[in-house]
Design a protein around this motif. Sequence first.
Motif, mmCIF file in Angstrom:
data_model
loop_
_atom_site.group_PDB
_atom_site.id
_atom_site.type_symbol
_atom_site.label_atom_id
_atom_site.label_comp_id
_atom_site.label_asym_id
_atom_site.label_seq_id
_atom_site.Cartn_x
_atom_site.Cartn_y
_atom_site.Cartn_z
ATOM 1 N N ARG A 158 1.175 -6.048 -3.444
ATOM 2 C CA ARG A 158 0.768 -4.673 -3.112
ATOM 3 C C ARG A 158 -0.334 -4.186 -4.059
ATOM 4 N NH1 ARG A 158 6.079 -4.119 -1.397
ATOM 5 N NH2 ARG A 158 6.934 -3.650 -3.437
ATOM 6 N N PHE A 159 -0.183 -4.482 -5.345
ATOM 7 C CA PHE A 159 -1.194 -4.098 -6.325
ATOM 8 C C PHE A 159 -2.545 -4.724 -5.973
ATOM 9 C CE2 PHE A 159 -3.466 -5.377 -10.223
ATOM 10 C CZ PHE A 159 -3.755 -4.133 -10.750
ATOM 11 N N ALA A 160 -2.555 -6.010 -5.638
ATOM 12 C CA ALA A 160 -3.803 -6.702 -5.297
ATOM 13 C C ALA A 160 -4.430 -6.106 -4.045
ATOM 14 C CB ALA A 160 -3.537 -8.198 -5.101
ATOM 15 N N ARG A 161 -3.625 -5.925 -3.010
ATOM 16 C CA ARG A 161 -4.166 -5.400 -1.747
ATOM 17 C C ARG A 161 -4.723 -3.987 -1.919
ATOM 18 N NH1 ARG A 161 -0.183 -7.433 3.082
ATOM 19 N NH2 ARG A 161 -2.062 -8.066 4.176
ATOM 20 N N SER A 162 -4.009 -3.132 -2.621
ATOM 21 C CA SER A 162 -4.492 -1.751 -2.775
ATOM 22 C C SER A 162 -5.739 -1.703 -3.655
ATOM 23 C CB SER A 162 -3.393 -0.849 -3.330
ATOM 24 O OG SER A 162 -3.045 -1.219 -4.643
ATOM 25 N N THR A 163 -5.791 -2.539 -4.681
ATOM 26 C CA THR A 163 -6.977 -2.577 -5.556
ATOM 27 C C THR A 163 -8.198 -3.030 -4.781
ATOM 28 O OG1 THR A 163 -5.642 -3.008 -7.516
ATOM 29 C CG2 THR A 163 -7.967 -3.639 -7.611
ATOM 30 N N VAL A 164 -8.069 -4.122 -4.053
ATOM 31 C CA VAL A 164 -9.212 -4.668 -3.317
ATOM 32 C C VAL A 164 -9.613 -3.728 -2.180
ATOM 33 C CG1 VAL A 164 -9.980 -6.623 -1.906
ATOM 34 C CG2 VAL A 164 -8.762 -7.023 -4.048
ATOM 35 N N ALA A 165 -8.661 -3.015 -1.595
ATOM 36 C CA ALA A 165 -8.999 -2.021 -0.566
ATOM 37 C C ALA A 165 -9.838 -0.900 -1.178
ATOM 38 C CB ALA A 165 -7.723 -1.458 0.062
ATOM 39 N N ILE B 260 -6.809 -20.125 -11.155
ATOM 40 C CA ILE B 260 -7.944 -19.271 -10.807
ATOM 41 C C ILE B 260 -8.377 -19.624 -9.397
ATOM 42 C CG2 ILE B 260 -10.277 -18.567 -11.442
ATOM 43 C CD1 ILE B 260 -9.582 -19.849 -14.248
ATOM 44 N N VAL B 261 -8.510 -18.603 -8.573
ATOM 45 C CA VAL B 261 -8.896 -18.789 -7.173
ATOM 46 C C VAL B 261 -10.096 -17.904 -6.886
ATOM 47 C CG1 VAL B 261 -8.150 -18.442 -4.777
ATOM 48 C CG2 VAL B 261 -6.551 -19.357 -6.478
ATOM 49 N N LYS B 262 -11.049 -18.475 -6.184
ATOM 50 C CA LYS B 262 -12.260 -17.748 -5.815
ATOM 51 C C LYS B 262 -12.241 -17.538 -4.303
ATOM 52 C CE LYS B 262 -17.255 -18.373 -6.279
ATOM 53 N NZ LYS B 262 -18.279 -19.319 -6.770
ATOM 54 N N LEU B 263 -12.296 -16.257 -3.886
ATOM 55 C CA LEU B 263 -12.367 -15.892 -2.470
ATOM 56 C C LEU B 263 -13.728 -15.284 -2.196
ATOM 57 C CD1 LEU B 263 -8.909 -14.111 -2.121
ATOM 58 C CD2 LEU B 263 -9.479 -16.407 -1.331
ATOM 59 N N ARG B 264 -14.273 -15.568 -1.048
ATOM 60 C CA ARG B 264 -15.552 -14.953 -0.674
ATOM 61 C C ARG B 264 -15.319 -13.545 -0.165
ATOM 62 N NH1 ARG B 264 -15.686 -19.941 1.363
ATOM 63 N NH2 ARG B 264 -17.117 -21.406 0.400
ATOM 64 N N ALA B 265 -16.089 -12.617 -0.682
ATOM 65 C CA ALA B 265 -16.008 -11.234 -0.215
ATOM 66 C C ALA B 265 -16.673 -11.125 1.152
ATOM 67 C CB ALA B 265 -16.701 -10.307 -1.210
ATOM 68 N N THR B 266 -16.153 -10.247 1.992
ATOM 69 C CA THR B 266 -16.726 -10.055 3.331
ATOM 70 C C THR B 266 -17.085 -8.615 3.550
ATOM 71 O OG1 THR B 266 -14.509 -9.782 4.230
ATOM 72 C CG2 THR B 266 -15.481 -11.966 4.360
ATOM 73 N N TRP C 75 -11.808 -1.176 -3.698
ATOM 74 C CA TRP C 75 -13.120 -1.759 -3.975
ATOM 75 C C TRP C 75 -13.940 -1.955 -2.696
ATOM 76 C CZ3 TRP C 75 -11.342 -6.247 -7.673
ATOM 77 C CH2 TRP C 75 -10.994 -5.710 -8.920
ATOM 78 N N GLY C 76 -13.281 -1.988 -1.538
ATOM 79 C CA GLY C 76 -13.979 -2.198 -0.276
ATOM 80 C C GLY C 76 -14.598 -3.582 -0.177
ATOM 81 N N LEU C 77 -13.923 -4.568 -0.722
ATOM 82 C CA LEU C 77 -14.506 -5.903 -0.850
ATOM 83 C C LEU C 77 -14.189 -6.831 0.314
ATOM 84 C CD1 LEU C 77 -16.246 -7.165 -3.045
ATOM 85 C CD2 LEU C 77 -14.181 -8.085 -4.066
ATOM 86 N N LEU C 78 -13.021 -6.687 0.922
ATOM 87 C CA LEU C 78 -12.600 -7.587 1.996
ATOM 88 C C LEU C 78 -12.301 -6.804 3.260
ATOM 89 C CD1 LEU C 78 -10.020 -9.800 0.047
ATOM 90 C CD2 LEU C 78 -12.393 -10.385 0.561
ATOM 91 N N GLU C 79 -12.783 -7.299 4.382
ATOM 92 C CA GLU C 79 -12.413 -6.695 5.667
ATOM 93 C C GLU C 79 -10.993 -7.087 6.042
ATOM 94 O OE1 GLU C 79 -15.267 -7.528 8.729
ATOM 95 O OE2 GLU C 79 -16.934 -6.994 7.424
ATOM 96 N N ASP C 80 -10.628 -8.324 5.736
ATOM 97 C CA ASP C 80 -9.294 -8.847 6.038
ATOM 98 C C ASP C 80 -8.703 -9.371 4.730
ATOM 99 O OD1 ASP C 80 -7.024 -10.144 6.915
ATOM 100 O OD2 ASP C 80 -8.078 -11.614 8.142
ATOM 101 N N ASP C 81 -7.585 -8.797 4.301
ATOM 102 C CA ASP C 81 -6.998 -9.211 3.021
ATOM 103 C C ASP C 81 -5.832 -10.191 3.183
ATOM 104 O OD1 ASP C 81 -4.924 -7.626 3.896
ATOM 105 O OD2 ASP C 81 -4.924 -6.298 2.165
#
Length: 151
Positions: free
Chosen positions: A45-52, A145-151, A54-60
């Motif tokens: 939940r912390f990760a999803r709300s933080t990235v939301a 460490i995992v790298k995800l591409r931002a969309t 930031w507006g970084l991912l369309e699909d989390d």
Amino acid sequence: MCTIDLLEAAKVDLRTAHRPDPARVWTSVSCVMEATDVSVPELRRFARSTVARWGLLEDDSDLALVVTELVGNAVRHSNGSEVRLLLSATHSTLIVEVRDNGRWQDRAAPKPADGLACGGRGLQLVEASSAVVVVQPGREGTRVIVKLRAT
């Protein structure tokens, strides 16, 4: 306990294990929790709300899978007392880092002949959902460490 941490995240170049240019990281946060089953959904939940925010991912959904698998592995297999999630963002990349402070505990999962065993495929799922995955076991615990591409 969650804190903003601008210096800690993304200190490793995911291709060469060298420190990247700090100017590339524009924001990061971390959250440390006791390594219990409760930490898995809480850190997701912390990760999803933080990235939301930031507006970084369309699909989390890949983010949710990565955090769930890595935190779950730390809780189940490290025998450590805490787990730490770091999220770092650049203009095109989200870096997810999970650290534990334990020692990896091997647990052989039964593998039936038909290949339908539950469990044992978490890192394969993470690798399939990510651009880069680096696992760094050490005396102080394991760091993934995992790298995800931002969309």
